[in-house]
Scaffold this motif. Structure first.
Motif, PDB file in Angstrom:
ATOM      1  N   THR A 149      23.999  26.299  40.089  1.00  0.00           N
ATOM      2  CA  THR A 149      23.394  25.298  41.055  1.00  0.00           C
ATOM      3  C   THR A 149      23.656  26.065  42.668  1.00  0.00           C
ATOM      4  N   LEU A 150      25.064  26.252  42.799  1.00  0.00           N
ATOM      5  CA  LEU A 150      25.097  26.876  44.224  1.00  0.00           C
ATOM      6  C   LEU A 150      24.724  28.270  44.102  1.00  0.00           C
ATOM      7  N   ALA A 151      24.481  29.090  43.316  1.00  0.00           N
ATOM      8  CA  ALA A 151      23.844  30.359  43.490  1.00  0.00           C
ATOM      9  C   ALA A 151      22.456  30.115  43.805  1.00  0.00           C
ATOM     10  N   ARG A 152      21.764  29.299  42.959  1.00  0.00           N
ATOM     11  CA  ARG A 152      20.288  28.992  43.162  1.00  0.00           C
ATOM     12  C   ARG A 152      20.068  28.481  44.787  1.00  0.00           C
ATOM     13  N   GLU A 153      20.825  27.553  45.199  1.00  0.00           N
ATOM     14  CA  GLU A 153      20.648  27.289  46.458  1.00  0.00           C
ATOM     15  C   GLU A 153      20.795  28.133  47.634  1.00  0.00           C
ATOM     16  N   ARG A 154      21.645  29.329  47.287  1.00  0.00           N
ATOM     17  CA  ARG A 154      21.890  30.252  48.262  1.00  0.00           C
ATOM     18  C   ARG A 154      21.018  31.536  48.047  1.00  0.00           C
ATOM     19  N   GLY A 155      20.097  31.420  46.783  1.00  0.00           N
ATOM     20  CA  GLY A 155      19.476  32.599  46.614  1.00  0.00           C
ATOM     21  C   GLY A 155      20.368  33.843  45.975  1.00  0.00           C
ATOM     22  N   ALA A 156      21.359  33.530  45.627  1.00  0.00           N
ATOM     23  CA  ALA A 156      22.400  34.549  45.137  1.00  0.00           C
ATOM     24  C   ALA A 156      22.561  34.930  43.726  1.00  0.00           C
ATOM     25  N   ASP A 157      23.062  36.174  43.555  1.00  0.00           N
ATOM     26  CA  ASP A 157      23.293  36.358  41.971  1.00  0.00           C
ATOM     27  C   ASP A 157      24.365  35.320  41.497  1.00  0.00           C
ATOM     28  N   LEU A 158      24.588  35.363  40.250  1.00  0.00           N
ATOM     29  CA  LEU A 158      25.800  34.622  39.595  1.00  0.00           C
ATOM     30  C   LEU A 158      26.617  35.518  38.800  1.00  0.00           C
ATOM     31  N   ARG A 159      27.850  35.725  38.994  1.00  0.00           N
ATOM     32  CA  ARG A 159      28.573  36.377  38.216  1.00  0.00           C
ATOM     33  C   ARG A 159      29.690  35.603  37.258  1.00  0.00           C
ATOM     34  N   ILE A 160      29.648  36.004  35.915  1.00  0.00           N
ATOM     35  CA  ILE A 160      30.699  35.066  35.081  1.00  0.00           C
ATOM     36  C   ILE A 160      31.635  35.985  34.977  1.00  0.00           C
ATOM     37  N   VAL A 161      32.846  35.704  35.296  1.00  0.00           N
ATOM     38  CA  VAL A 161      34.257  36.706  35.028  1.00  0.00           C
ATOM     39  C   VAL A 161      35.202  35.924  34.231  1.00  0.00           C
ATOM     40  N   HIS A 162      35.503  36.662  33.153  1.00  0.00           N
ATOM     41  CA  HIS A 162      36.577  36.411  32.350  1.00  0.00           C
ATOM     42  C   HIS A 162      37.657  37.438  32.266  1.00  0.00           C
ATOM     43  N   ALA A 163      39.092  37.022  32.365  1.00  0.00           N
ATOM     44  CA  ALA A 163      40.021  37.876  32.419  1.00  0.00           C
ATOM     45  C   ALA A 163      41.338  37.720  31.461  1.00  0.00           C
ATOM     46  N   PRO A 178      15.917  29.501  35.821  1.00  0.00           N
ATOM     47  CA  PRO A 178      15.285  30.765  35.576  1.00  0.00           C
ATOM     48  C   PRO A 178      15.304  31.972  36.687  1.00  0.00           C
ATOM     49  N   GLY A 179      15.421  31.289  37.807  1.00  0.00           N
ATOM     50  CA  GLY A 179      15.400  32.262  39.156  1.00  0.00           C
ATOM     51  C   GLY A 179      16.853  33.043  39.531  1.00  0.00           C
ATOM     52  N   VAL A 180      18.027  32.698  38.701  1.00  0.00           N
ATOM     53  CA  VAL A 180      19.171  32.884  39.037  1.00  0.00           C
ATOM     54  C   VAL A 180      19.556  34.443  37.988  1.00  0.00           C
ATOM     55  N   ASN A 181      19.942  35.278  38.851  1.00  0.00           N
ATOM     56  CA  ASN A 181      20.373  36.581  38.140  1.00  0.00           C
ATOM     57  C   ASN A 181      21.719  36.574  37.623  1.00  0.00           C
ATOM     58  N   THR A 182      21.999  36.854  36.430  1.00  0.00           N
ATOM     59  CA  THR A 182      23.471  36.598  35.892  1.00  0.00           C
ATOM     60  C   THR A 182      23.775  37.905  35.274  1.00  0.00           C
ATOM     61  N   VAL A 183      25.477  37.987  35.763  1.00  0.00           N
ATOM     62  CA  VAL A 183      25.993  39.225  35.192  1.00  0.00           C
ATOM     63  C   VAL A 183      27.191  38.742  34.593  1.00  0.00           C
ATOM     64  N   VAL A 184      27.564  39.096  33.368  1.00  0.00           N
ATOM     65  CA  VAL A 184      29.049  38.806  32.735  1.00  0.00           C
ATOM     66  C   VAL A 184      29.985  39.913  33.086  1.00  0.00           C
ATOM     67  N   SER A 185      31.039  39.495  33.561  1.00  0.00           N
ATOM     68  CA  SER A 185      32.136  40.788  33.356  1.00  0.00           C
ATOM     69  C   SER A 185      33.420  40.404  32.888  1.00  0.00           C
ATOM     70  N   VAL A 186      33.881  41.069  32.228  1.00  0.00           N
ATOM     71  CA  VAL A 186      35.341  40.904  31.429  1.00  0.00           C
ATOM     72  C   VAL A 186      36.254  41.892  31.814  1.00  0.00           C
ATOM     73  N   TYR A 187      37.338  41.479  32.374  1.00  0.00           N
ATOM     74  CA  TYR A 187      38.460  42.315  32.721  1.00  0.00           C
ATOM     75  C   TYR A 187      39.694  42.089  32.180  1.00  0.00           C
ATOM     76  N   HIS A 188      40.360  43.319  31.837  1.00  0.00           N
ATOM     77  CA  HIS A 188      41.797  43.268  31.150  1.00  0.00           C
ATOM     78  C   HIS A 188      42.868  43.236  32.336  1.00  0.00           C
ATOM     79  N   ALA A 189      43.126  42.109  32.736  1.00  0.00           N
ATOM     80  CA  ALA A 189      43.994  42.078  33.944  1.00  0.00           C
ATOM     81  C   ALA A 189      44.598  40.588  33.980  1.00  0.00           C
ATOM     82  N   PRO A 190      45.615  40.182  34.578  1.00  0.00           N
ATOM     83  CA  PRO A 190      46.062  38.766  34.699  1.00  0.00           C
ATOM     84  C   PRO A 190      44.990  38.257  35.369  1.00  0.00           C
TER      85      PRO A 190
END
Length: 305
Positions: free
Chosen positions: A172-186, A226-238
């Motif tokens: 929701t927040l990304a769509r309102e801003r016209g921003a990409d969304l990045r899902i981060v898992h560490a 559908p208009g929100v571009n998403t990327v998933v990033s997985v980090y090996h870190a605290p």
């Protein structure tokens, strides 16, 4: 349907970042603003200190008046701005109560030291731990993007099984801003053996595992937005270190608080508390079971997440 208001917690002192964020969010979402100032005074005072109480109320009223003027100067007639001076109750409890009918609650985080830092942290953390709506902590040094290409909205996901509403808030927040969304898992082995047992194959396996577990909810949310571009990033870190790294250049960090059935004081968890203290960008703390919809309301799934 009338949009739920953005509740803005107005404190004493400079509030430029608070007003910049909250008015911008109101313009983006079409939500009204409700500014609240809680007078910090003991619950009972001897009659000899009645004058001090009156002075505190007058000071609080002036603080609120200036904040309302600042908000209206930013939004003009495009957003309805209301205000409320509260003269009884602890700030965290008052603001948590106001969150029941809010789109979100916005507070400004000040980098203080000593006793002042502990007092400020307890208000922000107290509201974030108990609120019924997303809570935004805005660093006092934050300023809105200057017109350059906007950075992404970053959502931190620990457990995919409890993160659908956290990700929905991020969409929701990304769509309102016209921003990409990045899902981060560490992830990180906290038993002291991480540097010994973790290799490239284990890192790749964890990346694949997370991708498979988050895919059903992520695919459903992509279909909703559908208009929100998403990327998933997985980090090996605290987790706190990984989130601190990705905060650079981000517009927002979106995190979920812990299970609300746990004892009071443990709802946020150490990672959220650390990010709230250190993040250079606004941090949105979301209850995993309920989050914002585009209309400013609330959505709950029938299936347990």
């Amino acid at each position: 349907m009338t949009s739920k208001p953005i509740v803005v917690a107005v404190g004493a002192g400079e509030s430029e970042a608070l007003l910049d964020f909250s008015t911008r969010e109101a313009m983006l979402s079409g939500s009204p603003l409700h500014l609240v100032h809680v007078v910090r005074m003991p619950p009972t005072l001897p009659s000899s200190l009645a004058a001090a109480y009156q002075t505190a109320q007058e000071y609080g009223a002036e603080v609120l008046r200036q904040a309302v003027a600042g908000a209206r100067a930013r939004v003009g007639s495009a957003v309805v701005v209301t205000s409320e001076l509260v003269t009884t109750g602890a700030p965290a409890a008052v603001l948590a109560g106001r969150s029941a009918d809010a789109r979100m609650v916005v507070l400004q985080h000040r980098h203080l030291t000593g006793t002042k830092r502990l007092t400020s942290a307890s208000t922000t953390s107290g509201v974030a731990a108990r609120a019924h709506a997303p809570v935004v902590s805005v660093p006092e040094a934050w300023r809105p993007p200057d017109g350059a290409e906007p950075g992404p909205v970053v959502v931190g996901v620990h457990d995919p099984a409890r993160s659908r509403e956290i990700m929905r808030a991020g969409f929701t927040l990304a769509r309102e801003r016209g921003a990409d969304l990045r899902i981060v898992h560490a992830w990180w082995l906290a038993n002291g053996y991480d540097g010994i047992v973790v290799d490239d194959a284990m890192r790749e396996a964890e990346k694949e595992r997370f991708g498979q577990e988050v895919a059903p909810d992520l695919d459903a949310l992509r279909a909703e937005h559908p208009g929100v571009n998403t990327v998933v990033s997985v980090y090996h870190a605290p987790a706190a270190l990984a989130l601190d790294d990705v905060a650079e250049g981000a517009q927002l960090l979106v995190l979920g608080r812990r299970n609300p059935t746990l004892a009071v004081g443990s709802h946020l968890g150490s990672v959220v508390r650390t990010v709230l203290r250190q993040s250079p960008v606004p941090v949105v703390v979301v209850e995993p079971s309920a989050a914002m919809t585009a209309s400013g309301g609330e959505r709950r799934d029938t299936a347990a997440r």
